[in-house]
Design a protein around this motif. Structure first.
Motif, PDB file in Angstrom:
ATOM      1  N   ASP A  23     -14.868   2.090  -7.445  1.00 22.52           N
ATOM      2  CA  ASP A  23     -14.299   2.978  -8.460  1.00 22.52           C
ATOM      3  C   ASP A  23     -13.498   2.212  -9.504  1.00 22.52           C
ATOM      4  OD1 ASP A  23     -15.388   5.340  -7.692  1.00 22.52           O
ATOM      5  OD2 ASP A  23     -13.668   6.048  -6.544  1.00 22.52           O
ATOM      6  N   GLY A  24     -13.477   0.879  -9.393  1.00 21.56           N
ATOM      7  CA  GLY A  24     -12.870   0.072 -10.440  1.00 21.56           C
ATOM      8  C   GLY A  24     -11.462  -0.412 -10.177  1.00 21.56           C
ATOM      9  N   HIS A  25     -10.942  -0.188  -8.962  1.00 21.25           N
ATOM     10  CA  HIS A  25      -9.586  -0.601  -8.650  1.00 21.25           C
ATOM     11  C   HIS A  25      -9.577  -1.990  -8.009  1.00 21.25           C
ATOM     12  CE1 HIS A  25      -8.441   3.482  -9.586  1.00 21.25           C
ATOM     13  NE2 HIS A  25      -9.326   3.927  -8.709  1.00 21.25           N
ATOM     14  N   ALA A  26      -8.452  -2.686  -8.133  1.00 19.08           N
ATOM     15  CA  ALA A  26      -8.241  -3.941  -7.411  1.00 19.08           C
ATOM     16  C   ALA A  26      -7.537  -3.590  -6.109  1.00 19.08           C
ATOM     17  CB  ALA A  26      -7.387  -4.891  -8.235  1.00 19.08           C
ATOM     18  N   VAL A  27      -8.115  -3.978  -4.971  1.00 21.46           N
ATOM     19  CA  VAL A  27      -7.632  -3.492  -3.682  1.00 21.46           C
ATOM     20  C   VAL A  27      -7.458  -4.643  -2.696  1.00 21.46           C
ATOM     21  CG1 VAL A  27      -7.981  -1.821  -1.818  1.00 21.46           C
ATOM     22  CG2 VAL A  27      -8.964  -1.381  -4.086  1.00 21.46           C
ATOM     23  N   ASP A  28      -6.254  -4.768  -2.132  1.00 21.89           N
ATOM     24  CA  ASP A  28      -5.993  -5.683  -1.026  1.00 21.89           C
ATOM     25  C   ASP A  28      -5.914  -4.872   0.255  1.00 21.89           C
ATOM     26  OD1 ASP A  28      -5.843  -8.079  -2.516  1.00 21.89           O
ATOM     27  OD2 ASP A  28      -3.841  -7.529  -3.189  1.00 21.89           O
ATOM     28  N   LEU A  29      -6.227  -5.519   1.367  1.00 21.79           N
ATOM     29  CA  LEU A  29      -6.253  -4.843   2.668  1.00 21.79           C
ATOM     30  C   LEU A  29      -5.386  -5.600   3.659  1.00 21.79           C
ATOM     31  CD1 LEU A  29      -7.411  -2.702   4.630  1.00 21.79           C
ATOM     32  CD2 LEU A  29      -9.371  -4.233   4.988  1.00 21.79           C
ATOM     33  N   ALA A  30      -4.413  -4.910   4.255  1.00 22.37           N
ATOM     34  CA  ALA A  30      -3.561  -5.481   5.298  1.00 22.37           C
ATOM     35  C   ALA A  30      -3.846  -4.768   6.610  1.00 22.37           C
ATOM     36  CB  ALA A  30      -2.089  -5.342   4.920  1.00 22.37           C
ATOM     37  N   ALA A  31      -3.995  -5.543   7.689  1.00 23.85           N
ATOM     38  CA  ALA A  31      -4.357  -4.967   8.984  1.00 23.85           C
ATOM     39  C   ALA A  31      -3.141  -4.705   9.873  1.00 23.85           C
ATOM     40  CB  ALA A  31      -5.331  -5.885   9.711  1.00 23.85           C
ATOM     41  N   ASP A  32      -1.958  -5.145   9.472  1.00 25.75           N
ATOM     42  CA  ASP A  32      -0.754  -4.900  10.259  1.00 25.75           C
ATOM     43  C   ASP A  32       0.453  -4.870   9.325  1.00 25.75           C
ATOM     44  OD1 ASP A  32       0.437  -7.655  10.022  1.00 25.75           O
ATOM     45  OD2 ASP A  32      -1.360  -8.195  11.155  1.00 25.75           O
ATOM     46  N   GLY A  33       1.600  -4.472   9.891  1.00 24.43           N
ATOM     47  CA  GLY A  33       2.785  -4.315   9.061  1.00 24.43           C
ATOM     48  C   GLY A  33       3.313  -5.614   8.485  1.00 24.43           C
ATOM     49  N   ALA A  34       3.230  -6.693   9.245  1.00 23.33           N
ATOM     50  CA  ALA A  34       3.715  -7.983   8.758  1.00 23.33           C
ATOM     51  C   ALA A  34       2.895  -8.454   7.564  1.00 23.33           C
ATOM     52  CB  ALA A  34       3.675  -9.014   9.878  1.00 23.33           C
ATOM     53  N   GLN A  35       1.586  -8.299   7.652  1.00 26.77           N
ATOM     54  CA  GLN A  35       0.715  -8.680   6.543  1.00 26.77           C
ATOM     55  C   GLN A  35       0.978  -7.792   5.328  1.00 26.77           C
ATOM     56  OE1 GLN A  35      -3.512  -8.300   7.303  1.00 26.77           O
ATOM     57  NE2 GLN A  35      -3.989 -10.059   5.980  1.00 26.77           N
ATOM     58  N   ALA A  36       1.252  -6.524   5.565  1.00 22.47           N
ATOM     59  CA  ALA A  36       1.549  -5.609   4.464  1.00 22.47           C
ATOM     60  C   ALA A  36       2.795  -6.052   3.706  1.00 22.47           C
ATOM     61  CB  ALA A  36       1.738  -4.183   4.998  1.00 22.47           C
ATOM     62  N   LEU A  37       3.839  -6.436   4.432  1.00 27.13           N
ATOM     63  CA  LEU A  37       5.070  -6.877   3.783  1.00 27.13           C
ATOM     64  C   LEU A  37       4.855  -8.182   3.025  1.00 27.13           C
ATOM     65  CD1 LEU A  37       7.670  -6.030   6.578  1.00 27.13           C
ATOM     66  CD2 LEU A  37       7.381  -4.877   4.373  1.00 27.13           C
ATOM     67  N   ALA A  38       4.009  -9.060   3.558  1.00 26.76           N
ATOM     68  CA  ALA A  38       3.703 -10.310   2.857  1.00 26.76           C
ATOM     69  C   ALA A  38       2.998 -10.028   1.540  1.00 26.76           C
ATOM     70  CB  ALA A  38       2.847 -11.209   3.747  1.00 26.76           C
ATOM     71  N   PHE A  39       2.032  -9.113   1.556  1.00 20.20           N
ATOM     72  CA  PHE A  39       1.346  -8.723   0.314  1.00 20.20           C
ATOM     73  C   PHE A  39       2.331  -8.090  -0.668  1.00 20.20           C
ATOM     74  CE2 PHE A  39      -2.968  -8.753   2.406  1.00 20.20           C
ATOM     75  CZ  PHE A  39      -3.592  -9.523   1.453  1.00 20.20           C
ATOM     76  N   ALA A  40       3.174  -7.168  -0.158  1.00 18.88           N
ATOM     77  CA  ALA A  40       4.066  -6.395  -1.028  1.00 18.88           C
ATOM     78  C   ALA A  40       5.116  -7.269  -1.704  1.00 18.88           C
ATOM     79  CB  ALA A  40       4.743  -5.284  -0.232  1.00 18.88           C
ATOM     80  N   THR A  41       5.462  -8.392  -1.082  1.00 24.30           N
ATOM     81  CA  THR A  41       6.433  -9.295  -1.699  1.00 24.30           C
ATOM     82  C   THR A  41       5.769 -10.329  -2.591  1.00 24.30           C
ATOM     83  OG1 THR A  41       6.382 -10.687   0.297  1.00 24.30           O
ATOM     84  CG2 THR A  41       8.130  -9.034   0.143  1.00 24.30           C
ATOM     85  N   SER A  42       4.450 -10.416  -2.543  1.00 24.06           N
ATOM     86  CA  SER A  42       3.729 -11.412  -3.346  1.00 24.06           C
ATOM     87  C   SER A  42       3.092 -10.820  -4.591  1.00 24.06           C
ATOM     88  CB  SER A  42       2.635 -12.071  -2.496  1.00 24.06           C
ATOM     89  OG  SER A  42       3.181 -12.735  -1.377  1.00 24.06           O
ATOM     90  N   TYR A  43       2.781  -9.525  -4.568  1.00 22.63           N
ATOM     91  CA  TYR A  43       2.069  -8.891  -5.676  1.00 22.63           C
ATOM     92  C   TYR A  43       2.751  -7.581  -6.060  1.00 22.63           C
ATOM     93  CZ  TYR A  43      -1.553 -12.129  -4.102  1.00 22.63           C
ATOM     94  OH  TYR A  43      -2.231 -13.251  -3.733  1.00 22.63           O
ATOM     95  N   VAL A  44       2.451  -7.124  -7.270  1.00 15.50           N
ATOM     96  CA  VAL A  44       2.968  -5.841  -7.744  1.00 15.50           C
ATOM     97  C   VAL A  44       1.858  -4.806  -7.618  1.00 15.50           C
ATOM     98  CG1 VAL A  44       3.890  -4.569  -9.709  1.00 15.50           C
ATOM     99  CG2 VAL A  44       4.558  -6.957  -9.344  1.00 15.50           C
ATOM    100  N   TYR A  45       2.125  -3.730  -6.887  1.00 15.94           N
ATOM    101  CA  TYR A  45       1.125  -2.692  -6.648  1.00 15.94           C
ATOM    102  C   TYR A  45       1.524  -1.383  -7.322  1.00 15.94           C
ATOM    103  CZ  TYR A  45      -0.784  -5.814  -3.139  1.00 15.94           C
ATOM    104  OH  TYR A  45      -1.342  -6.902  -2.516  1.00 15.94           O
TER     105      TYR A  45
END
Length: 221
Positions: A23-45
């Motif tokens: 649908d044209g979106h840029a999408v990252d996928l985290a499989a656990d909470g620790a990975q989610a926090l790492a993504f959230a502190t590295s990129y702007v969503y």
């Protein structure tokens, strides 16, 4: 939009990511909470779609962490927990919406778009002269005629309009339009700008997107 899917089910996570990318979106996928926090502190969503029952760090803790401070992303909780108490707790912790599994993809997408609009303060319609963009329908029109844009071209145009008057660097646009797994380089933005300009020119708007050499691109305020 730049989205983060936080889902420990490999099948559901993969399916959601692939469908949203189509649908044209840029999408990252985290499989656990620790990975989610790492993504959230590295990129702007723009929006984080968050499961609650996660390994390593639970979804409640992730929700609290990502909602701290100004400029926090919108969060749509997507969970099998269907009790009213769970919904109330998630909303009290800062969630912008709550959708119970199982769900329809169309409803999920509609809620993601609604969360994005509320979080960004985005107006329903974006305009620049004869150009009108409808974020809900993901359509761009010039004098009422629909522009045939690819999903990435549309996303680029919407991003520039949302930041109208602000010069956006090539790298900034790349981070917003492409996820962390993309094999492309930020030079792809030059190609996108070129093809989008061509379509705008044929519709009568050749000078809508300006290049500020050494700085980036802008749609003038």
């Amino acid at each position: 939009m730049r989205l983060l899917i936080v889902e420990d089910s490999p099948v559901l996570g993969r399916d959601l990511r692939e469908t949203l990318i189509r649908d044209g979106h840029a999408v990252d996928l985290a499989a656990d909470g620790a990975q989610a926090l790492a993504f959230a502190t590295s990129y702007v969503y723009d929006v984080i779609v968050l499961d609650l029952m996660l390994p390593k760090v639970d979804g409640w803790s992730v929700l609290q962490r990502v909602k701290q401070g100004a400029g926090a992303p919108g969060v749509l909780v997507l969970s099998a927990r269907d009790q009213v108490a769970d919904r109330v707790e998630a909303l009290n912790l800062g969630a912008d919406d709550y959708l119970v599994k199982p769900f329809s993809y169309d409803e999920l997408l509609a809620r993601i778009l609604a969360v994005s609009r509320r979080s960004s303060g985005q107006v329903p319609l974006l305009r620049a002269g004869a150009l009108q963009v409808d974020p809900r329908a993901r359509l761009a029109r010039v004098d009422g005629q629909v522009l045939a844009l690819t999903p990435k071209e549309y996303s680029l145009l919407e991003t520039l309009l949302n930041q109208r008057g602000t010069v956006l660097a090539r790298g900034t646009l790349f981070e917003h339009l492409y996820d962390a797994h993309s094999e492309a380089s930020d030079k792809v933005i030059e190609v996108l700008v070129s093809t989008l300009r061509g379509k705008l020119a044929r519709a009568g708007l050749p000078d809508l997107i300006e290049t500020r050499r050494g700085f980036g691109y802008v749609i003038a305020a």
